[in-house]
Enzyme design. Structure first.
Site, short mmCIF file in Angstrom:
data_model
loop_
_atom_site.label_atom_id
_atom_site.label_comp_id
_atom_site.label_asym_id
_atom_site.label_seq_id
_atom_site.Cartn_x
_atom_site.Cartn_y
_atom_site.Cartn_z
CE LYS A 42 41.35 0.86 -46.67
NZ LYS A 42 39.93 0.54 -46.41
N GLY A 43 45.52 5.47 -44.61
CA GLY A 43 45.46 6.53 -43.61
C GLY A 43 45.90 7.91 -44.07
CD GLU A 98 52.84 5.81 -42.87
OE1 GLU A 98 51.74 6.04 -43.42
OE2 GLU A 98 53.25 4.66 -42.65
CG ASP A 99 48.76 7.36 -41.65
OD1 ASP A 99 49.85 6.76 -41.63
OD2 ASP A 99 47.67 6.75 -41.68
CG ASP A 102 53.21 2.41 -33.24
OD1 ASP A 102 53.88 2.79 -32.28
OD2 ASP A 102 52.30 1.56 -33.13
CE LYS A 130 51.29 5.05 -31.92
NZ LYS A 130 49.94 4.42 -31.96
CG PHE A 151 45.14 3.13 -31.64
CD1 PHE A 151 46.19 2.36 -32.14
CD2 PHE A 151 44.05 3.38 -32.46
CE1 PHE A 151 46.14 1.83 -33.42
CE2 PHE A 151 43.99 2.86 -33.75
CZ PHE A 151 45.03 2.08 -34.23
CG ASP A 158 41.76 2.52 -39.78
OD1 ASP A 158 42.98 2.77 -39.90
OD2 ASP A 158 41.29 1.38 -39.81
NE ARG A 164 40.24 4.43 -43.35
CZ ARG A 164 41.46 3.96 -43.16
NH1 ARG A 164 42.44 4.77 -42.85
NH2 ARG A 164 41.71 2.68 -43.27
P1 IMP Z 1 54.44 0.97 -37.79
O1 IMP Z 1 54.87 0.00 -38.83
O2 IMP Z 1 54.32 0.30 -36.43
O3 IMP Z 1 55.26 2.22 -37.74
O4 IMP Z 1 52.95 1.35 -38.12
C1 IMP Z 1 52.59 2.22 -39.09
C2 IMP Z 1 51.16 2.03 -39.50
O5 IMP Z 1 50.36 1.54 -38.41
C3 IMP Z 1 50.55 3.36 -39.88
O6 IMP Z 1 50.70 3.58 -41.24
C4 IMP Z 1 49.10 3.16 -39.47
O7 IMP Z 1 48.40 2.55 -40.53
C5 IMP Z 1 49.14 2.20 -38.31
N1 IMP Z 1 49.07 2.89 -37.01
C6 IMP Z 1 50.05 3.00 -36.09
N2 IMP Z 1 49.64 3.70 -35.02
C7 IMP Z 1 48.38 4.06 -35.29
C8 IMP Z 1 47.40 4.85 -34.57
O8 IMP Z 1 47.63 5.37 -33.46
N3 IMP Z 1 46.20 5.02 -35.17
C9 IMP Z 1 45.91 4.48 -36.39
N4 IMP Z 1 46.79 3.76 -37.10
C10 IMP Z 1 48.01 3.55 -36.55
#
Ligand code: IMP
Length: 175
Positions: A42-43, A98-99, A102, A130, A151, A158, A164
């Site tokens: 949803k982000g 994508e928002d 990580d 990130k 974070f 969120d 959010r």
């Molecule tokens: P990844 O698979 O670890 O790259 O994570 C991606 C997803 O984790 C993003 O689409 C977000 O939904 C969530 N996420 C990662 N870091 C954050 C953050 O700092 N704040 C909020 N959501 C995050």
């Protein structure tokens, strides 16, 4: 959990300015290509809404919803699709929006999934890269802001479904 200390990282003005720049670049790169933008719910909903309005031509949009986080600040490491794309992607120019990236696990999975639809091209645009905890290298073609760690909440992001709708992006302060 609306309380808790947080520090503003990107103001509305900074977000608006950067999204305008991304929109200008995308408008140039995708002119005449009739791309489909696939947002990751949803982000992404606020970023996507602003990004499409920064483009110089109308685009088709679709969304996927993936589960990778258990609702707190740590990744579960596994990715599942809970809502798939509906627009046929074969031979289309597809841009994943994508928002925040990580570990990269979510996007790596989604890239593989969307590539199986045989799009003509498949690129990624993310608002926040990130980068410090990256586990899988994913090619990020368009990045709003690189951030090492922390974070982040607000502007669609969120923490356990809270914060959010804050108009700016904040980093949660550790106690
Ligand atoms: P990844 O698979 O670890 O790259 O994570 C991606 C997803 O984790 C993003 O689409 C977000 O939904 C969530 N996420 C990662 N870091 C954050 C953050 O700092 N704040 C909020 N959501 C995050």
């Amino acid at each position: 959990m609306d309380g808790g200390a947080r520090r503003c990282l990107f103001s509305r003005q900074e977000l608006e300015g950067r999204i305008q720049e991304l929109g200008t670049r995308l408008s140039r790169d995708y002119a005449g290509l009739n791309p489909v933008l696939v947002g990751v719910l949803k982000g992404v909903f606020i970023f996507m809404a602003d990004l499409v309005r920064a483009l110089e031509f109308p685009v088709e949009v679709d969304f996927v919803r993936l589960r990778s986080y258990t609702g707190g600040t740590e990744s579960s490491g596994e990715v599942h699709i809970t809502k798939d794309v509906e627009v046929p992607l074969r031979d289309r120019h597809v841009l994943i929006v994508e928002d925040i990236v990580d570990t990269g696990l979510t996007l790596d999975f989604l890239r593989g999934h969307l590539a199986s639809h045989r799009p003509r091209s498949l690129k990624i645009c993310c608002l926040i890269d990130k980068w410090e905890r990256r586990e899988v290298e994913v090619p990020l073609d368009y990045v709003g802001f690189p951030v090492a760690q922390g974070f982040l909440v607000g502007y669609g992001l969120d923490c356990g479904e809270q914060q959010r709708t804050l108009p700016e992006i904040y980093v949660l302060e550790k106690d």
